[in-house]
Design a protein around this motif. Sequence first.
Motif, PDB file in Angstrom:
ATOM      1  N   LEU A 438       0.817  -1.212   0.000  1.00 27.87           N
ATOM      2  CA  LEU A 438       0.000   0.000   0.000  1.00 27.87           C
ATOM      3  C   LEU A 438       0.850   1.260   0.000  1.00 27.87           C
ATOM      4  N   LYS A 439       0.399   2.258  -0.748  1.00 26.67           N
ATOM      5  CA  LYS A 439       0.969   3.598  -0.687  1.00 26.67           C
ATOM      6  C   LYS A 439      -0.106   4.541  -0.143  1.00 26.67           C
ATOM      7  N   PRO A 440       0.178   5.310   0.899  1.00 33.45           N
ATOM      8  CA  PRO A 440      -0.833   6.204   1.469  1.00 33.45           C
ATOM      9  C   PRO A 440      -1.418   7.155   0.424  1.00 33.45           C
ATOM     10  N   GLY A 441      -2.734   7.082   0.240  1.00 29.50           N
ATOM     11  CA  GLY A 441      -3.416   7.954  -0.706  1.00 29.50           C
ATOM     12  C   GLY A 441      -3.662   7.342  -2.067  1.00 29.50           C
ATOM     13  N   SER A 442      -3.105   6.158  -2.323  1.00 32.05           N
ATOM     14  CA  SER A 442      -3.287   5.504  -3.618  1.00 32.05           C
ATOM     15  C   SER A 442      -4.333   4.401  -3.527  1.00 32.05           C
ATOM     16  N   VAL A 443      -5.155   4.286  -4.585  1.00 33.68           N
ATOM     17  CA  VAL A 443      -6.133   3.198  -4.656  1.00 33.68           C
ATOM     18  C   VAL A 443      -5.523   1.949  -5.306  1.00 33.68           C
ATOM     19  N   VAL A 444      -4.238   1.955  -5.517  1.00 35.06           N
ATOM     20  CA  VAL A 444      -3.429   0.855  -6.065  1.00 35.06           C
ATOM     21  C   VAL A 444      -3.735   0.633  -7.549  1.00 35.06           C
ATOM     22  N   GLY A 445      -4.900   0.073  -7.889  1.00 38.77           N
ATOM     23  CA  GLY A 445      -5.175  -0.179  -9.298  1.00 38.77           C
ATOM     24  C   GLY A 445      -6.442  -0.973  -9.490  1.00 38.77           C
ATOM     25  N   PRO A 446      -6.761  -1.341 -10.743  1.00 35.32           N
ATOM     26  CA  PRO A 446      -8.000  -2.078 -11.007  1.00 35.32           C
ATOM     27  C   PRO A 446      -7.944  -3.492 -10.438  1.00 35.32           C
ATOM     28  N   LEU A 447      -9.104  -3.966 -10.009  1.00 30.49           N
ATOM     29  CA  LEU A 447      -9.229  -5.337  -9.531  1.00 30.49           C
ATOM     30  C   LEU A 447      -9.035  -6.325 -10.669  1.00 30.49           C
ATOM     31  N   PRO A 448      -8.738  -7.579 -10.359  1.00 39.00           N
ATOM     32  CA  PRO A 448      -8.733  -8.609 -11.398  1.00 39.00           C
ATOM     33  C   PRO A 448     -10.072  -8.629 -12.135  1.00 39.00           C
ATOM     34  N   GLY A 449     -10.005  -8.747 -13.451  1.00 37.44           N
ATOM     35  CA  GLY A 449     -11.205  -8.739 -14.269  1.00 37.44           C
ATOM     36  C   GLY A 449     -11.573  -7.361 -14.784  1.00 37.44           C
ATOM     37  N   TYR A 450     -10.953  -6.337 -14.235  1.00 40.68           N
ATOM     38  CA  TYR A 450     -11.229  -4.958 -14.638  1.00 40.68           C
ATOM     39  C   TYR A 450     -10.038  -4.406 -15.410  1.00 40.68           C
ATOM     40  N   GLY A 451     -10.266  -3.305 -16.094  1.00 41.31           N
ATOM     41  CA  GLY A 451      -9.184  -2.627 -16.790  1.00 41.31           C
ATOM     42  C   GLY A 451      -9.372  -1.130 -16.648  1.00 41.31           C
ATOM     43  N   ALA A 452      -8.272  -0.407 -16.444  1.00 44.19           N
ATOM     44  CA  ALA A 452      -8.343   1.048 -16.297  1.00 44.19           C
ATOM     45  C   ALA A 452      -7.065   1.666 -16.829  1.00 44.19           C
ATOM     46  N   LYS A 453      -7.181   2.906 -17.286  1.00 45.66           N
ATOM     47  CA  LYS A 453      -6.009   3.667 -17.685  1.00 45.66           C
ATOM     48  C   LYS A 453      -6.323   5.152 -17.565  1.00 45.66           C
ATOM     49  N   VAL A 454      -5.291   5.969 -17.684  1.00 48.32           N
ATOM     50  CA  VAL A 454      -5.434   7.421 -17.625  1.00 48.32           C
ATOM     51  C   VAL A 454      -5.045   7.983 -18.984  1.00 48.32           C
ATOM     52  N   ASN A 455      -5.951   8.723 -19.584  1.00 47.93           N
ATOM     53  CA  ASN A 455      -5.736   9.288 -20.923  1.00 47.93           C
ATOM     54  C   ASN A 455      -5.543  10.802 -20.866  1.00 47.93           C
ATOM     55  N   ASP A 456      -4.771  11.315 -21.803  1.00 51.23           N
ATOM     56  CA  ASP A 456      -4.701  12.769 -21.956  1.00 51.23           C
ATOM     57  C   ASP A 456      -5.921  13.222 -22.770  1.00 51.23           C
ATOM     58  N   ALA A 457      -5.965  14.511 -23.089  1.00 51.75           N
ATOM     59  CA  ALA A 457      -7.128  15.070 -23.776  1.00 51.75           C
ATOM     60  C   ALA A 457      -7.341  14.464 -25.164  1.00 51.75           C
ATOM     61  N   GLN A 458      -6.267  13.925 -25.755  1.00 48.04           N
ATOM     62  CA  GLN A 458      -6.371  13.319 -27.083  1.00 48.04           C
ATOM     63  C   GLN A 458      -6.685  11.816 -27.014  1.00 48.04           C
ATOM     64  N   GLY A 459      -6.838  11.286 -25.812  1.00 47.77           N
ATOM     65  CA  GLY A 459      -7.162   9.876 -25.647  1.00 47.77           C
ATOM     66  C   GLY A 459      -5.966   8.958 -25.603  1.00 47.77           C
ATOM     67  N   HIS A 460      -4.756   9.527 -25.408  1.00 47.89           N
ATOM     68  CA  HIS A 460      -3.542   8.712 -25.334  1.00 47.89           C
ATOM     69  C   HIS A 460      -3.190   8.424 -23.875  1.00 47.89           C
ATOM     70  N   PRO A 461      -2.798   7.191 -23.542  1.00 44.88           N
ATOM     71  CA  PRO A 461      -2.427   6.860 -22.166  1.00 44.88           C
ATOM     72  C   PRO A 461      -1.232   7.694 -21.691  1.00 44.88           C
ATOM     73  N   VAL A 462      -1.276   8.127 -20.443  1.00 40.99           N
ATOM     74  CA  VAL A 462      -0.180   8.909 -19.870  1.00 40.99           C
ATOM     75  C   VAL A 462       0.199   8.342 -18.509  1.00 40.99           C
ATOM     76  N   GLU A 463       1.449   8.574 -18.134  1.00 43.29           N
ATOM     77  CA  GLU A 463       1.943   8.227 -16.803  1.00 43.29           C
ATOM     78  C   GLU A 463       2.526   9.465 -16.155  1.00 43.29           C
TER      79      GLU A 463
END
Length: 649
Positions: A438-463
């Motif tokens: 665990l990291k304080p303040g982080s929801v870690v990530g999607p559960l098994p069976g799920y998928g998630a990502k973060v996109n910029d305004a153009q729909g491209h994944p960003v980190e």
Amino acid sequence: MSKIEVLLGEKRVFYPPEKLVQASNVKQWMDAHNIPDIETLHKRSQDIQWFWGEVEKDLVEWYTPYDKVLDDSNKPFFSWFTNAKYNIVHDALDRHIGTPTEDKIAYIFESEQGIVSKLTYLDMYHEVNRLANALKSLGVSKGDRVALFMPMIPALPIAMLACAKIGAIHLAVFSGFSAHSLQERINDSGAKILITADGFWRKGKQIDLKALAKEAVNKTDIKNTIVYQWANNDFPMGESDLLWHELIKDQPDVCETEVMDSNDTLFILYTSGTTGKPKGVVHVHGGYAVGIAMTLKWVFDIKPNDIWWCAADIGWITGHSYIVYAPLMLGVTSVLYEGAPAYPKPNRIWEMIARHNVTVFYTSPTSIRMHMRLGDEWTKRDDLSSLRLLGSVGEPINPEAWMWYYTTIGKSRCPIMDTWWQTETGNFVLTPLPLSPLKPGSVVGPLPGYGAKVNDAQGHPVEEEGGNLVLTNPWPSMLHTLYNEPERYVEHYWNEAGEFLSGDIARVDSDGYFWVQGRGDDVLNVSGHRIGNSEVESALVSHPKVSEAAVVGAPDDIKGESITAFVLLKMGVKTEDSLINELRNHVAEEIGKLARPDKIYFVDDLPKTRSGKIMRRVIRSLLLAKAVGDISTLANPEAIKEIEEAIVK
């Protein structure tokens, strides 16, 4: 959307106790399926047909089996467990009868006044059946809508289950809402029956719920109002009013459960939006049951001997999923509390955890921050050693509050399941598991069976920068549609790539951890409650002295966000101090007390685009003394000075 600055750089990592990891429900499931580690689990779970087909075997009993796990032939209208016959009440109550679970406590209920009562699964079964038969005697049948406007008492889950039992569709409305908000939801849903209570207690004061209900049913098609006598206050009986206790007293305690299709509607729950009326989110029996049961069992590691307390309100999705349906499906004992979390003493909830030996506790960052402010002395008075897991829900939790929760309440031995999800998702989506670092303040990530990502305004994944949080896989408990608004469902929630638009801003760090940063649209998050800016603005403008209003949120240490309103008065109206309270009370009457603005500024102009849209982003930046950014679309730049002068007065 411009690049979103990342201010949080949390590096601390906390590992779960190995004993907890090895004994966890998710680890047992992995072992049974020869899955050696979490990475392999995530990889294999992307085979959706296989994964959810295996998961449901441990959780639900179908009347007749399904043809297919997922039918995605009509995207984005997904059908799960197609053609199965099912009713969620079968798993929540019926199948426990005749087993040792029937004598187990389903709910430990504590009133704000301190009265404790307990209902077994058999008690719940009988009470649900009596009310279900009573509803049938009033002509309620499969597909009919029943509105529920009730406090946090056992009668509310009983009412929900009674509706579901006979195939009726319940729509629960938060008891803190106004008569107008209830009326709006009744009319949109076409409900014919309203179930309410005479009143309830909040911070020592009795709330006259029946008076609000009476006001709301005017100009609706409600045929009967069923009143549960809880506060025992005097109220005039209307011609269409019926007393709950009188209605059920001669009803049999056995009622046949309606056999439904897996994709028949279970309930409608209204959620705020940025524009227009609230959205009626539709959830169905089958997929919803699988999703909520799996997530409670895996994320909070619920065992048969646990005492579970989800300290939310049943009027919201958290209470639907994790106070009513999922705990009953798993046969667990839950704590149900009527009142305020720090009344009559600041240690009320800690006292209750000790008194009822709560083992798994789930609350909001707002509550956590409030108790932080009250001081550690109030957490030291009670024995919290029964706790083994903690959870957070409703809004992002800042690392400072996470650490306080972990060390002061959990004594650095209880992992925190910080969950992200929405009314629309039905259950947790981004969250740790009991075996996650665990990291304080982080929801870690999607559960098994799920998928998630973060996109910029153009729909491209960003980190490592903020962007739009999208979900990439369909999931069983997802909303089926919006009630009577399929076009709005498609337009609001889905992009051209077939990804679900959450409306939240998040980022993914270099370790793959997700950090939710807040709403990307104009929805306020006050004490974990999502309130549309436009709803508050509409309430203000409905006052006869107001011509226009803009509402924005500001960070608040306790509530997450406070509500600030900038108001244009009609010509000739004087800006008197008394008018501020008048407007605040008006909003409370129109929407509910939780939507009252904390601050109101009177101005002569509001910054707008050339198309006439109020630029809330600019107003909020001015309120927070931040750079306003790009104002090239601003039609009246002089309004910026107007806002600045109002703030410094």
